[in-house]
Structure formats: structure tokens, C-alpha cells
Design an enzyme around this catalytic site. Sequence first.
Site, PDB file in Angstrom:
ATOM      1  N   PRO A   2       0.664  -1.226   0.054  1.00 40.84           N
ATOM      2  CA  PRO A   2      -0.141  -0.078  -0.041  1.00 40.84           C
ATOM      3  C   PRO A   2       0.930   1.195   0.017  1.00 40.84           C
ATOM      4  CG  PRO A   2       0.035  -1.344   2.207  1.00 40.84           C
ATOM      5  CD  PRO A   2       0.719  -1.835   1.182  1.00 40.84           C
ATOM      6  N   GLU A   3       0.747   1.956  -0.882  1.00 43.38           N
ATOM      7  CA  GLU A   3       1.557   3.371  -1.024  1.00 43.38           C
ATOM      8  C   GLU A   3       0.494   4.221  -0.623  1.00 43.38           C
ATOM      9  OE1 GLU A   3       4.170   3.900  -4.290  1.00 43.38           O
ATOM     10  OE2 GLU A   3       4.544   1.863  -4.545  1.00 43.38           O
ATOM     11  N   LYS A  52       2.210   7.127   4.260  1.00 44.14           N
ATOM     12  CA  LYS A  52       1.802   5.653   4.566  1.00 44.14           C
ATOM     13  C   LYS A  52       1.363   5.472   5.875  1.00 44.14           C
ATOM     14  CE  LYS A  52       5.297   4.764   1.231  1.00 44.14           C
ATOM     15  NZ  LYS A  52       6.740   3.851   1.052  1.00 44.14           N
ATOM     16  N   ARG A 294      16.018  -2.355  -2.336  1.00 46.55           N
ATOM     17  CA  ARG A 294      14.889  -2.523  -3.055  1.00 46.55           C
ATOM     18  C   ARG A 294      15.140  -2.703  -4.588  1.00 46.55           C
ATOM     19  NH1 ARG A 294      10.737  -0.486  -0.035  1.00 46.55           N
ATOM     20  NH2 ARG A 294       9.370  -1.850  -1.250  1.00 46.55           N
TER      21      ARG A 294
END
Length: 308
Positions: A2-3, A52, A294
Amino acid sequence: MPEGHSIHRLARQFRDVFAGRRLAVSSPQGRFAAGAAVLDGRTLVRSAAHGKHLFLHFEHGIVLHVHLGLYGAWDFGGDREFRGASSIGAPRRVGEREVPAGAGADGAGNDGDTAGYAGPPEPVGAVRVRLASDHGWADLRGATTCAAITEAEAEAVLRRLGPDPLHNVNGGRDAFIKRLTARSTPLATLLMDQKVIAGVGNVYRAEVLFRQRIDPLLPGRLLTASAAGRVWDDTAAVMADGVRDGRIITTTAGYWSEPNSLPPSEEAHFVYRRHGQPCRVCGTAVALAEHAARKLYWCPTCQSMDQA
DNA sequence: CGACAATGTGTAA
DNA sequence: TACACCTTGTCGA
């Protein structure tokens, strides 16, 4: 995860279905038992998102602070009065969309049968916290942060965060430009820094840098202020679309096989998780590199020019 | 069935 | 830089 767009949708949904209502709060899994006891029986006053982070403000100054982390998600259900998505949070597949309410008999207890609603179902899996009103319920699992804090502590969290492009706050854009162009750190790193811009994650980072044709490894210092401003504006626009659609869609209708409806997940992104496939603009194979633990995706051709 | 990845972050080395 | 956190869908044996 979820951004930021998902968290803003959550804040809206909590407001719509729970604000002004007294909630039963429990921790079926047990890990949040103490916090649940503090919140149990209080009324939800308001909900807010920044980046977030989700803040559920209860009466008497207690705030439920939630960060979904990499795989957290909320599931919802209830009677006909309880409207909205039945699941918002970590997608498990590329481009996965939220499950709309009333999508069918899925055991979530939200298929719209008012007469049949007899409260929340037995918790399935590791439910960290469950909120329940007379009309519906919400289950949280997998969150990295779930804590009952004071209003002052919530403000301290906000102070640690940079501007959120989904909030139209005065000075946010200028603060972003200043922070993005102050350091020689690569832009790919800076855009993931929640103090630089709150709410951007791995998908929006890759997609906005592509849309702006910017080399992800360009040092922030070498980006002009006007180009940084365009990054902010484009991020705000594409994230606002995400709030509206409940999905991250960064391509435009010209790239879709069916331009009159939202695209399938395979057509929703320019570069994210498309390594080895041809760039939608120039045909070059999309590149992939491990960057600060990432995955970073970009088009070596479209994103290699000087950015003036 | 086990390994692994996933839209994230904090802490230790 | 590495790993811990902690959940679940996918994929390969």
C-alpha cells in the site's frame, strides 16, 4: 505495500463507516491486547492519513497509529449500511486491485444481506486488531506499526514526515523541491525517503521517474528546481488517480488495448516489474537493479538523457 | 509442502 | 549492508 494512495483511501473509508460511532476494539491475535483494552468502547472522532501513516483519532485524545509496512492490510465487512471496499492494503500480485464490497459470497460477511448480518465473523488468521460497530467491522493483519498513542505523539510522527502530495498544504511543493535538490544522493533514494516526500513507494518512484524521463541514479543536486517541481506535480496527479481508482495506474489510455475502460494490470505500468520487457515508448529492454535493498526499474534509453 | 517474494521501515554491525 | 519484523499468495519439488 500500500503506498500513500491506499492509506488515504483507508482514512476516507474509516471516516465514512466508523466516524462518530462507538467501537468495540479487540486483538484476536493477542499482540495488541493492551492497546485494544485502552481503546475499547471509545468513539472514533476522525481519521487522517499522512504518507503511509494512518491515524484513527478516538475520543479523550487517544490515537490508533497504523503503518501497514510491506504486507499489512485491512479487511472490512458489515451490513448494507456499511459501504466501501472490503479489503485495502498489501496487494499480493502485480497491479492487484481492491476487492469491491458486494463482490460475492466470500465469507467476508459483506454481501449486502442486511437481515443476515449478525456481527463480525470468527477471526481468520492473525488479526492484530479488530474494530466493530453495530453495522460493520474492520480487521488489521500484518502491520508493521499498530499502537495506541497520544495526540502529542501523533504530532511527533507527523513532524518526522515530509510533505504529502495528496495534501494541498501550503509550502509542501517548495519544501519538496528544496529537499530533493539539496543532496547528491541519487533521486531513486531520495524519492523513497519519507522525509523528502511522504507516501511514495517503490511503484510510484519507478513510474514517476519514467514519466518524467529522469535517470533514477541522477544526484538530486543535479536536478533543476523546475524539473523537481514537475516531479512533485506529476506524483500528486498520479497518486490522486490512485486514490480515485483504488489501483496504481500510471500509463494513459493511449497505451491500453481497451482505451474506454481501465487497463488490466499488465498494461497499468511503464516499468515497474517489467524488467526484460520492451519499453512502451522506445522498445529498449526495461532494466532492473537492486538499489538500497529494493528493486529499481527503469528504461536505460528514455531515462538517460540530460535533465535540464 | 517449503522457499520465496512483496507497493516498508527500524535497528544493529 | 544485513537482518528482523511478520503475513500471505505463488511457484516449484
